[in-house]
Design an enzyme around this catalytic site. Structure first.
Site, PDB file in Angstrom:
ATOM      1  CB  SER A  11      23.982 -10.185   4.624  1.00  0.00           C
ATOM      2  OG  SER A  11      23.683  -8.794   4.466  1.00  0.00           O
TER       3      SER A  11
HETATM    4  N1  SAH Z   1      19.375  -7.317   7.197  1.00  0.00           N
HETATM    5  C1  SAH Z   1      18.587  -8.163   6.286  1.00  0.00           C
HETATM    6  C2  SAH Z   1      18.874  -7.944   4.916  1.00  0.00           C
HETATM    7  C3  SAH Z   1      18.607  -6.710   4.307  1.00  0.00           C
HETATM    8  S1  SAH Z   1      18.457  -6.410   2.468  1.00  0.00           S
HETATM    9  C4  SAH Z   1      18.547  -9.483   6.566  1.00  0.00           C
HETATM   10  O1  SAH Z   1      19.308  -9.993   7.422  1.00  0.00           O
HETATM   11  O2  SAH Z   1      17.782 -10.086   5.924  1.00  0.00           O
HETATM   12  C5  SAH Z   1      18.187  -4.678   2.759  1.00  0.00           C
HETATM   13  C6  SAH Z   1      16.891  -4.395   3.086  1.00  0.00           C
HETATM   14  O3  SAH Z   1      16.795  -2.659   3.219  1.00  0.00           O
HETATM   15  C7  SAH Z   1      15.630  -4.683   1.953  1.00  0.00           C
HETATM   16  O4  SAH Z   1      14.642  -5.556   2.726  1.00  0.00           O
HETATM   17  C8  SAH Z   1      15.097  -3.358   1.664  1.00  0.00           C
HETATM   18  O5  SAH Z   1      13.740  -3.653   1.194  1.00  0.00           O
HETATM   19  C9  SAH Z   1      15.468  -2.437   2.647  1.00  0.00           C
HETATM   20  N2  SAH Z   1      15.315  -1.049   2.510  1.00  0.00           N
HETATM   21  C10 SAH Z   1      15.918  -0.353   1.499  1.00  0.00           C
HETATM   22  N3  SAH Z   1      15.845   0.809   1.416  1.00  0.00           N
HETATM   23  C11 SAH Z   1      14.963   0.981   2.689  1.00  0.00           C
HETATM   24  C12 SAH Z   1      15.064   2.373   3.493  1.00  0.00           C
HETATM   25  N4  SAH Z   1      15.076   3.539   2.936  1.00  0.00           N
HETATM   26  N5  SAH Z   1      14.389   2.372   4.570  1.00  0.00           N
HETATM   27  C13 SAH Z   1      14.056   0.849   5.028  1.00  0.00           C
HETATM   28  N6  SAH Z   1      14.402  -0.395   4.592  1.00  0.00           N
HETATM   29  C14 SAH Z   1      15.047  -0.189   3.214  1.00  0.00           C
END
Ligand code: SAH
Length: 193
Positions: free
Chosen positions: A41
């Protein structure tokens, strides 16, 4: 906004969480690709979400969507213990390396579906969800402690409302809409299929 939070944001080198090709963009306030069709993000949003979650040194925190680990670092810095769940194993392995090199050892990692939470360690004082849900998963509400807070983007694919979900001392749940955001989708049993 807490000055410690702004200070931490200024000190934490976001390029550590990016691959070689994106390191030079680290200082831009933009979401950037981290592989596997996922994104880190924009820093201002990470700061805002950490701020509204009101993380304290005594808090046990659940994070759904470790991704690059950038948001996790904020939670580990200001909280007590962080339990972080990520669907994509290589992303979590990479995040774990970076975060342990930074000296964060009070983080617990799990590869799996975060829409069911992480029952074994519940309840949590704070829950941070960094992927977009179609609705707030019941398991996450159930695993939130009384007097707890959760931040979660909820809505359509491509555009969501950032929701602050608060449980009061009696366990009643109140929701506040903090405005429009865009996150990648939350997959899994109680996410988008
Ligand atoms: N907070 C992160 C951004 C994450 S993007 C940062 O600072 O980089 C969202 C993330 O959620 C992705 O890596 C994706 O793989 C994960 N995601 C999506 N669905 C999910 C689920 N059901 N359980 C765990 N992780 C999930």
């Amino acid at each position: 906004m807490k000055s410690e939070l702004m200070h931490f944001y200024q000190e934490l080198d976001r390029s550590l969480f990016l691959s070689e090709e994106y390191k030079s963009y680290a200082k831009r306030d933009e979401a950037l690709p981290i592989g596997y069709e996922q994104t880190i993000s924009q820093p201002s949003l990470v700061v805002h979400m950490t701020d509204v979650l009101d993380v304290k040194k005594t808090h046990k925190i659940l994070e759904i969507g470790t991704g690059s680990g950038y948001q996790t670092a904020f939670l580990a810095e200001f909280g007590h213990e962080v339990y972080t769940v990520e669907l994509v194993q290589p992303l979590q392995e990479q995040a774990k390396k970076i975060l342990s090199n930074l000296g964060y050892h009070q983080i617990h990692y799990k590869v799996g579906d975060g829409t069911i939470g992480w029952e074994e360690h519940a309840p949590y004082d704070r829950i941070m969800v960094t992927a977009a849900a179609s609705s707030i998963p019941d398991h996450l509400i159930n695993q939130l402690n009384n007097d707890g807070k959760m931040v979660i983007p909820v809505g359509e694919r491509g555009y969501q409302q950032l929701m602050l979900v608060e449980k009061d001392a009696e366990g009643s749940v109140h929701e506040t809409n903090l405005g429009g955001v865009t996150f990648v989708e939350l997959k899994g049993a109680y996410g988008w299929n």
